[in-house]
Design a protein around this motif. Structure first.
Motif, PDB file in Angstrom:
ATOM      1  N   VAL A 312     -10.863   5.386   4.424  1.00  0.00           N
ATOM      2  CA  VAL A 312     -10.992   4.766   5.739  1.00  0.00           C
ATOM      3  C   VAL A 312     -10.291   3.426   5.693  1.00  0.00           C
ATOM      4  O   VAL A 312     -10.424   2.673   4.747  1.00  0.00           O
ATOM      5  CB  VAL A 312     -12.470   4.552   6.142  1.00  0.00           C
ATOM      6  CG1 VAL A 312     -13.129   5.842   6.515  1.00  0.00           C
ATOM      7  CG2 VAL A 312     -13.252   3.874   5.040  1.00  0.00           C
ATOM      8  N   GLY A 313      -9.531   3.135   6.682  1.00  0.00           N
ATOM      9  CA  GLY A 313      -8.814   1.872   6.710  1.00  0.00           C
ATOM     10  C   GLY A 313      -9.740   0.728   7.075  1.00  0.00           C
ATOM     11  O   GLY A 313     -10.720   0.897   7.778  1.00  0.00           O
ATOM     12  N   GLY A 404       3.461  -5.317   5.871  1.00  0.00           N
ATOM     13  CA  GLY A 404       2.825  -4.420   6.825  1.00  0.00           C
ATOM     14  C   GLY A 404       1.320  -4.590   6.837  1.00  0.00           C
ATOM     15  O   GLY A 404       0.688  -4.708   5.780  1.00  0.00           O
ATOM     16  N   ASP A 405       0.729  -4.607   8.028  1.00  0.00           N
ATOM     17  CA  ASP A 405      -0.712  -4.824   8.174  1.00  0.00           C
ATOM     18  C   ASP A 405      -1.469  -3.549   7.818  1.00  0.00           C
ATOM     19  O   ASP A 405      -1.198  -2.471   8.350  1.00  0.00           O
ATOM     20  CB  ASP A 405      -1.013  -5.236   9.616  1.00  0.00           C
ATOM     21  CG  ASP A 405      -2.368  -5.934   9.741  1.00  0.00           C
ATOM     22  OD1 ASP A 405      -3.188  -5.777   8.813  1.00  0.00           O
ATOM     23  OD2 ASP A 405      -2.580  -6.618  10.747  1.00  0.00           O
ATOM     24  N   LEU A 406      -2.425  -3.671   6.891  1.00  0.00           N
ATOM     25  CA  LEU A 406      -3.243  -2.525   6.488  1.00  0.00           C
ATOM     26  C   LEU A 406      -4.538  -2.424   7.275  1.00  0.00           C
ATOM     27  O   LEU A 406      -5.271  -1.447   7.126  1.00  0.00           O
ATOM     28  CB  LEU A 406      -3.590  -2.618   4.992  1.00  0.00           C
ATOM     29  CG  LEU A 406      -2.426  -2.564   3.999  1.00  0.00           C
ATOM     30  CD1 LEU A 406      -2.957  -2.609   2.568  1.00  0.00           C
ATOM     31  CD2 LEU A 406      -1.597  -1.300   4.214  1.00  0.00           C
ATOM     32  N   ARG A 411      -5.537   7.201   8.663  1.00  0.00           N
ATOM     33  CA  ARG A 411      -5.642   7.971   7.425  1.00  0.00           C
ATOM     34  C   ARG A 411      -4.267   8.479   6.988  1.00  0.00           C
ATOM     35  O   ARG A 411      -3.910   8.431   5.812  1.00  0.00           O
ATOM     36  CB  ARG A 411      -6.595   9.147   7.632  1.00  0.00           C
ATOM     37  CG  ARG A 411      -6.798  10.009   6.396  1.00  0.00           C
ATOM     38  CD  ARG A 411      -7.564  11.265   6.778  1.00  0.00           C
ATOM     39  NE  ARG A 411      -8.884  10.953   7.273  1.00  0.00           N
ATOM     40  CZ  ARG A 411      -9.970  10.845   6.509  1.00  0.00           C
ATOM     41  NH1 ARG A 411      -9.854  11.022   5.213  1.00  0.00           N
ATOM     42  NH2 ARG A 411     -11.131  10.572   7.039  1.00  0.00           N
ATOM     43  N   ARG A 412      -3.496   8.960   7.950  1.00  0.00           N
ATOM     44  CA  ARG A 412      -2.162   9.464   7.635  1.00  0.00           C
ATOM     45  C   ARG A 412      -1.262   8.347   7.102  1.00  0.00           C
ATOM     46  O   ARG A 412      -0.521   8.539   6.135  1.00  0.00           O
ATOM     47  CB  ARG A 412      -1.542  10.098   8.884  1.00  0.00           C
ATOM     48  CG  ARG A 412      -0.145  10.648   8.677  1.00  0.00           C
ATOM     49  CD  ARG A 412       0.400  11.225   9.977  1.00  0.00           C
ATOM     50  NE  ARG A 412       1.741  11.721   9.811  1.00  0.00           N
ATOM     51  CZ  ARG A 412       2.055  12.937   9.389  1.00  0.00           C
ATOM     52  NH1 ARG A 412       1.077  13.782   9.086  1.00  0.00           N
ATOM     53  NH2 ARG A 412       3.298  13.326   9.252  1.00  0.00           N
ATOM     54  N   GLY A 413      -1.344   7.182   7.738  1.00  0.00           N
ATOM     55  CA  GLY A 413      -0.530   6.070   7.286  1.00  0.00           C
ATOM     56  C   GLY A 413      -0.898   5.630   5.881  1.00  0.00           C
ATOM     57  O   GLY A 413      -0.019   5.310   5.062  1.00  0.00           O
ATOM     58  N   GLY A 419       0.068   6.498  -3.615  1.00  0.00           N
ATOM     59  CA  GLY A 419       0.862   7.426  -4.398  1.00  0.00           C
ATOM     60  C   GLY A 419       2.344   7.134  -4.285  1.00  0.00           C
ATOM     61  O   GLY A 419       3.057   7.108  -5.291  1.00  0.00           O
ATOM     62  N   ARG A 420       2.827   6.912  -3.070  1.00  0.00           N
ATOM     63  CA  ARG A 420       4.250   6.668  -2.880  1.00  0.00           C
ATOM     64  C   ARG A 420       4.622   5.219  -3.157  1.00  0.00           C
ATOM     65  O   ARG A 420       5.521   4.936  -3.929  1.00  0.00           O
ATOM     66  CB  ARG A 420       4.662   7.051  -1.439  1.00  0.00           C
ATOM     67  CG  ARG A 420       6.144   6.759  -1.133  1.00  0.00           C
ATOM     68  CD  ARG A 420       7.054   7.579  -2.035  1.00  0.00           C
ATOM     69  NE  ARG A 420       8.454   7.238  -1.847  1.00  0.00           N
ATOM     70  CZ  ARG A 420       9.109   6.327  -2.554  1.00  0.00           C
ATOM     71  NH1 ARG A 420       8.475   5.637  -3.477  1.00  0.00           N
ATOM     72  NH2 ARG A 420      10.378   6.103  -2.338  1.00  0.00           N
TER      73      ARG A 420
END
Length: 606
Positions: A312-313, A404-406, A411-413, A419-420
Motif C-alpha cells: 500500500v502506498g 518522483g513522489d511516492l 499499487r501498479r506504480g 525490483g526494477r
C-alpha cells in the motif's frame, strides 16, 4: 445451513484435520507416488469404468431405461434383460448404465458450481482481505446458517422437479466450504517471506498468485472436490429416492425407490443400485485419501516468520509538502521527511511506531539505519517499499525517489519501481525463496517481467549474476531448489536477485543476521564491491555497529521510532552527540575493558 452444522454436505467439504490450510504444493513425481498406492489406483479405475459405461450406455444396451412393460415386470435374469426388470418392467441394466450418467452429471454440477463460486471468492478474499473479505465471509456465513433442505424445497416448488436444478442448489450450499478452505490456504501462504520477496521484485499480483499462491491451493482443493464428488452422488441418490428428482430419467436413487416398494417380492433389486452407490462413493473417498498422502496435505506447515502484508502506498496527511522542508541535494536518490507510521489500537485510537523520521540517501552512498530491535528501522524501510500491513496508516511530509513522489502512489506504480529501480535484500534468506521453484526460475522471472528478456537471455544473465556474487558453480545452483543450497549461498542468490534488474537503490534489511561470521564478512565485501561498481544508493538496516563501521558513509540512529542522531560515519564514531548513540557504542565488546567475573547469588565467583 442446518445441514452444515449437523454434519451435512458442506460440513464434510470444509477443511478438516486431514486437509491443512497450508498444504504443501504438489511436487514432481506425484503420479509415480500415486501409482504406488494400489487401493487408490483401483478406486480411480472404478470411477473411470463407471464413467466409460455411463458414456457408452447407448452402445451397451438397446433398451430404454424409462420404458415400462407391466406384463414383463420382475422378469428374472437372462434373455433380452440380462439383469432382469424392475416392478414396472423397466430394464435393470439400462437403468444402471443411464443412472450412472445421471449420478455423475449431477455430482459434476455440484463440484463445478462449488468451484466457480467458492474458488475465486476465496482467492480474492484471502489475498486482498479488506472489505471484500469481510463481505464474502459474511455471505458465506449467512448461506451456511440457512436450512439447506428448506431452500431446496422452495426452489423445486417454484421451478419444478429437476435433478440438475437440485444439484445446482447443493453446489451453492457447498460453495462456502470451498471458500473457507481456499481463503484459509491463501491467508496462510500470503504472509510467507518468499511472497513478500516476489512483491518486492515488482511482480504483479496476478503473477504472484499464479506462481506462488495458487499452487498451495491446488492440493487441498483437489482433495476436497474428490470428497464432494462422493457426497454429491449420495445427495443425488437421496433426492431421487424421496421423489424430488426428475421423473423422466433413470437414476440409482430412483431404482432404490422402486426396489424398496418391492422389497418382499424382489429383494435382489436393492442389491445392484445399492452396491453401485456404495462402491462409487467409497472410491471417491479413497481417491481423496490417496491424493492427500501423495500431495503432502496435513504435513507440518512452514513456520511463518512475519505477519501477512500487502503493498500500500503511503498516504499524505495534508496533501502537500510543508513549506519549511529543506531543499534536496542535487544527487538525492531517496528523500524522506516527517515519515510517520501508526497502527489502530483496541480502544479505537492509533499507536504511532515511527515518529517523524527524516533521512536522505544520495547516489553511490551507503546509508546505515541503526537501532536496537523495535526501534522502527524495518517499519521505515517497509514504508518506503510500500509493504506495510493494510491497517497501517502512513504519512510523510516528503517521500520521493529520484524526484518522483511516492506518496499515494498506486499499487501498479509501486510494482514498477520495486525490483526494477528499487532492489531489496531481506533477512532470513531461506524463508524468502519459494521451495516449490528452482533458483533459476525465481531469478529469471523478474528479469523477464521488467526487462522483457527472453528465457535464454534471462538465464544467461542470471548465471552471470550468480557467478558475480561469488557462487562457485552457478549453473548447478541455477538448477537447484532452495533446500539444496546453504544459507550463505541463499543470501548470495537474494543479492543477485535484488541486482538482477539493475536498480538504483538497494534496501538491505539485516542482510547478514542469519549467517555465520565468515559468511557475513564475505557478503559485506560483496555488497561493498557491487555498490561501488554500480554506483548504487544503499539503505542498510542493521543493529550491528561493526557492519556500519565497515560499510556505511552516513549513519542515522533510531530509538523508539525517532531519529536521535544522523551524521557521517567517521564523525559519529569519533564524536557521537546523543547519549543513546554513546550507550550503543559503549555496548560493543571491541576495544572495551574485560568483563568482571560472574558472581553467584551467594556472592561467590565462578
Amino acid at each position: 445451513m442446518s445441514l452444515l452444522s449437523d454434519g451435512g454436505p458442506a460440513a464434510a467439504a470444509a477443511p478438516s484435520s486431514s486437509v491443512a490450510p497450508t498444504a504443501v504444493p504438489p511436487r514432481a513425481g506425484v503420479a509415480r507416488r500415486f501409482l504406488r498406492k494400489p487401493v487408490a489406483v483401483a478406486s480411480v479405475a472404478w470411477l473411470l469404468l463407471v464413467a466409460v459405461l455411463a458414456a457408452a450406455a447407448p452402445l451397451l444396451t438397446s433398451a430404454s431405461p424409462t420404458a415400462s412393460s407391466i406384463t414383463n415386470a420382475l422378469a428374472p435374469f437372462g434373455g433380452d434383460s440380462p439383469l432382469g426388470t424392475d416392478g414396472l418392467g423397466r430394464d435393470v441394466l439400462a437403468q444402471l448404465l443411464y443412472g450412472a450418467r445421471t449420478s455423475l452429471v449431477g455430482a459434476l454440477i455440484v463440484v463445478a458450481v462449488a468451484l466457480v463460486l467458492g474458488l475465486p471468492a476465496g482467492v480474492l478474499a484471502g489475498y486482498y482481505r479488506g472489505r471484500f473479505d469481510a463481505a464474502a465471509s459474511w455471505v458465506a456465513n449467512l448461506v451456511m446458517a440457512q436450512p439447506a433442505i428448506i431452500i431446496l424445497l422452495v426452489v423445486l416448488a417454484q421451478f419444478g422437479r429437476s435433478t440438475e436444478l437440485a444439484m445446482l442448489v447443493f453446489g451453492v450450499v457447498i460453495a462456502p466450504g470451498v471458500f473457507r478452505l481456499v481463503r484459509a490456504s491463501i491467508i496462510a501462504v500470503r504472509g510467507e517471506l518468499y511472497v513478500d520477496a516476489a512483491r518486492v521484485a515488482g511482480l504483479s499480483d496476478p503473477r504472484i498468485m499464479r506462481r506462488h499462491v495458487l499452487p498451495v491451493v491446488v492440493a487441498p482443493t483437489i482433495i476436497q472436490m474428490s470428497q464432494v464428488l462422493g457426497i454429491a452422488i449420495v445427495l443425488q441418490a437421496g433426492l431421487e429416492f424421496i421423489g424430488l428428482g426428475s421423473a423422466n430419467q433413470a437414476s440409482w436413487g430412483g431404482m432404490l425407490n422402486d426396489a424398496f416398494a418391492k422389497i418382499y417380492a424382489a429383494p435382489n433389486l436393492l442389491l445392484l443400485p445399492g452396491l453401485a452407490i456404495v462402491v462409487t462413493v467409497t472410491a471417491c473417498s479413497l481417491v481423496g485419501n490417496g491424493l492427500r498422502d501423495v500431495l503432502g496435505v496435513g504435513a507440518t506447515p512452514p513456520v511463518r516468520r512475519r505477519s501477512a502484508v500487502r503493498a500500500v502506498g503511503p498516504v499524505v496527511e495534508d496533501g502537500r509538502p510543508s513549506s519549511g522542508t529543506a531543499p534536496a541535494p542535487d544527487d538525492a536518490l531517496l528523500r524522506v521527511e516527517g515519515l510517520r507510521v501508526a497502527y489502530p489500537e483496541p480502544d479505537g485510537g492509533e499507536g504511532e511506531v515511527v515518529h517523524g523520521v527524516s533521512l536522505t540517501i544520495r547516489r553511490g552512498e551507503v546509508h546505515g539505519l541503526v537501532g536496537e530491535s523495535g526501534s522502527g528501522k524495518s517499519q521505515t524501510a517497509f514504508a518506503v517499499l510500500g509493504l506495510l500491513p493494510p491497517q497501517a496508516h502512513t504519512s510523510a511530509t516528503t517521500l520521493t525517489f529520484d524526484g518522483g513522489d511516492l506518496r499515494g502512489i498506486s499499487r501498479r506504480g509501486m510494482n514498477q519501481l520495486r525490483g526494477r529501480r528499487i532492489g531489496y535484500i531481506p533477512q532470513e534468506p531461506m524463508s524468502n525463496l519459494d521451495p516449490s521453484f528452482r533458483i533459476g526460475s525465481q531469478l529469471t522471472e523478474p528479469m523477464r517481467h521488467h526487462l522483457g528478456l527472453s528465457k535464454a537471455e534471462a538465464k544467461a544473465k542470471a548465471i552471470q549474476l550468480l557467478d558475480r556474487v561469488g557462487i562457485v558453480d552457478p549453473a548447478r545452483v541455477f538448477d537447484s531448489y532452495p533446500h539444496q543450497i546453504s544459507g550463505g549461498m541463499a543470501q548470495r542468490v537474494l543479492i543477485a536477485g535484488a541486482l538482477s534488474c539493475d536498480p538504483d537503490l538497494l534496501i538491505a534489511d539485516e542482510p547478514t543476521t542469519a549467517l555465520d561470521v565468515t559468511v557475513q564478512a564475505e557478503v559485506l565485501d560483496l555488497v561493498r564491491d557491487l555498490q561501488a561498481e554500480r554506483d548504487l544508493g544503499v539503505l542498510l538496516v542493521t543493529h550491528d555497529f561493526g557492519v556500519v563501521a565497515d560499510l556505511c558513509d552516513t549513519v542515522t540512529v533510531m530509538r523508539a521510532g525517532e531519529v536521535v542522531e544522523s551524521a557521517a560515519a567517521a564523525q559519529l564514531f569519533a564524536d557521537p552527540q546523543h547519549e543513546y548513540t554513546r550507550s550503543l557504542l559503549a555496548a560493543t565488546l571491541e576495544g572495551g575493558p574485560a568483563r568482571a567475573a560472574l558472581t553467584t547469588p551467594a556472592g561467590g565467583t565462578r
